[in-house]
Design a protein around this motif. Structure first.
Motif, short mmCIF file in Angstrom:
data_model
loop_
_atom_site.label_atom_id
_atom_site.label_comp_id
_atom_site.label_asym_id
_atom_site.label_seq_id
_atom_site.Cartn_x
_atom_site.Cartn_y
_atom_site.Cartn_z
N ASP A 12 0.81 -1.21 0.00
CA ASP A 12 0.00 0.00 0.00
C ASP A 12 0.85 1.27 0.00
O ASP A 12 0.34 2.36 0.24
CB ASP A 12 -0.95 0.01 1.20
N GLY A 208 -0.49 3.38 8.68
CA GLY A 208 -1.33 3.83 7.58
C GLY A 208 -2.52 4.64 8.04
O GLY A 208 -2.75 4.82 9.25
N PRO A 209 -3.33 5.15 7.11
CA PRO A 209 -4.44 6.04 7.44
C PRO A 209 -5.45 5.46 8.42
O PRO A 209 -6.10 6.22 9.15
CB PRO A 209 -5.09 6.31 6.07
N GLU A 210 -5.61 4.14 8.44
CA GLU A 210 -6.60 3.53 9.34
C GLU A 210 -6.07 3.34 10.76
O GLU A 210 -6.83 3.02 11.67
CB GLU A 210 -7.04 2.17 8.78
N HIS A 211 -4.79 3.54 10.95
CA HIS A 211 -4.18 3.29 12.26
C HIS A 211 -4.39 4.49 13.18
O HIS A 211 -4.30 5.65 12.74
CB HIS A 211 -2.69 3.02 12.09
N PRO A 212 -4.67 4.29 14.47
CA PRO A 212 -4.90 5.42 15.38
C PRO A 212 -3.69 6.32 15.55
O PRO A 212 -3.84 7.49 15.95
CB PRO A 212 -5.27 4.74 16.71
N HIS A 214 -1.78 7.32 13.09
CA HIS A 214 -1.48 8.01 11.84
C HIS A 214 -1.59 9.53 11.99
O HIS A 214 -0.63 10.26 11.65
CB HIS A 214 -2.43 7.52 10.75
#
Length: 248
Positions: A12, A208-212, A214
């Motif tokens: 990704d 990544g963007p979904e990780h808290p 980020h």
């Protein structure tokens, strides 16, 4: 690390990897010509070739290059970026199982990747595909951590790159009992904030963007940039290390 994780962790991050990862200095190829006798007639296998950042250099030298890459997204990016070179061949394979023919390769190269390999199995595979007196070449761009206030600030975060100072200690395991040589060269990159963010997000360890983590990570990055940017830009310094020798 399981091989599947090492293979998939960049899936990704391909776009940022292509745009923001550093290349390699021309001296890295020049030393292979002067010290190893590299000529356009030699066949190169670039192992874990990724998007082809290093692969491009022997191709521009006129070499036939088999770019061996297990990650589908990275391999497709390399195929798209290197399509202009008629001597480029894309191969779905790994360091431990390249699928290449026995005794068919003059130079095996691995740039920014050998720390992911299973060393014993990869070494056996390199010996299998190399011609007698063939060369193994391992390269890393090591990001310097304390040459500027910005780099010191960037280093003291929770989202650092893999530290290759630790991984290059395993170089001897690839070459032993064969002798090898080392050369080092300096390169640098300059970024505005968008480039700095892209460089960070190209790292396999950046959340990544979904990780808290980020959003907090990017907030910290903006603060570091605001503190240290000069003329709206910051600089990354690297030392390119090139290890080369004949395997026996």
């Amino acid at each position: 690390m399981p091989a599947s994780n090492a293979t998939s962790r960049f899936s990704d991050r391909v776009e940022n990897y292509v745009r923001y990862r550093p290349g390699y200095p021309p001296e890295a190829l020049h030393v292979l010509k002067s010290a190893c006798g590299l000529t356009p007639g030699h066949v190169v296998a670039d192992i874990a070739s990724g998007t082809g950042i290093w692969t491009r250099m022997p191709l521009e030298n006129g070499n036939k290059v088999f770019a061996v890459e297990p990650n589908l997204e990275m391999r497709r990016a390399g195929e798209s970026l290197l399509t202009e070179f008629p001597r480029f061949a894309s191969v779905a394979g790994t360091a431990e199982a390249t699928t290449l023919a026995e005794s068919s390769i003059d130079f095996v190269t691995a740039a920014q990747s050998a720390h992911w390999f299973h060393r014993a199995r990869a070494r056996r595979e390199f010996l299998r595909i190399l011609k007698p007196e063939g060369w193994l070449v391992l390269l890393w761009n090591e990001r310097l951590t304390d040459s500027t206030p910005f780099l010191r600030g960037y280093e003291h975060t929770d989202y650092q790159d893999v530290r290759h100072e630790r991984t290059t200690g395993a170089v001897n395991e690839f070459f032993r009992p064969s002798p090898f040589q080392e050369r080092a060269f300096e390169i640098r990159q300059e970024f505005d904030y968008a480039g700095l963010e892209g460089r960070l997000l190209s790292s396999s360890y950046a959340p990544g963007p979904e990780h808290p983590n980020h959003a907090p990570m990017l907030r910290d990055l903006r603060g570091i940039f605001k503190t240290h940017a000069i003329g709206g830009r910051v600089r990354f310094d690297y030392k390119t290390r090139v290890y080369f020798g004949r395997l026996k």
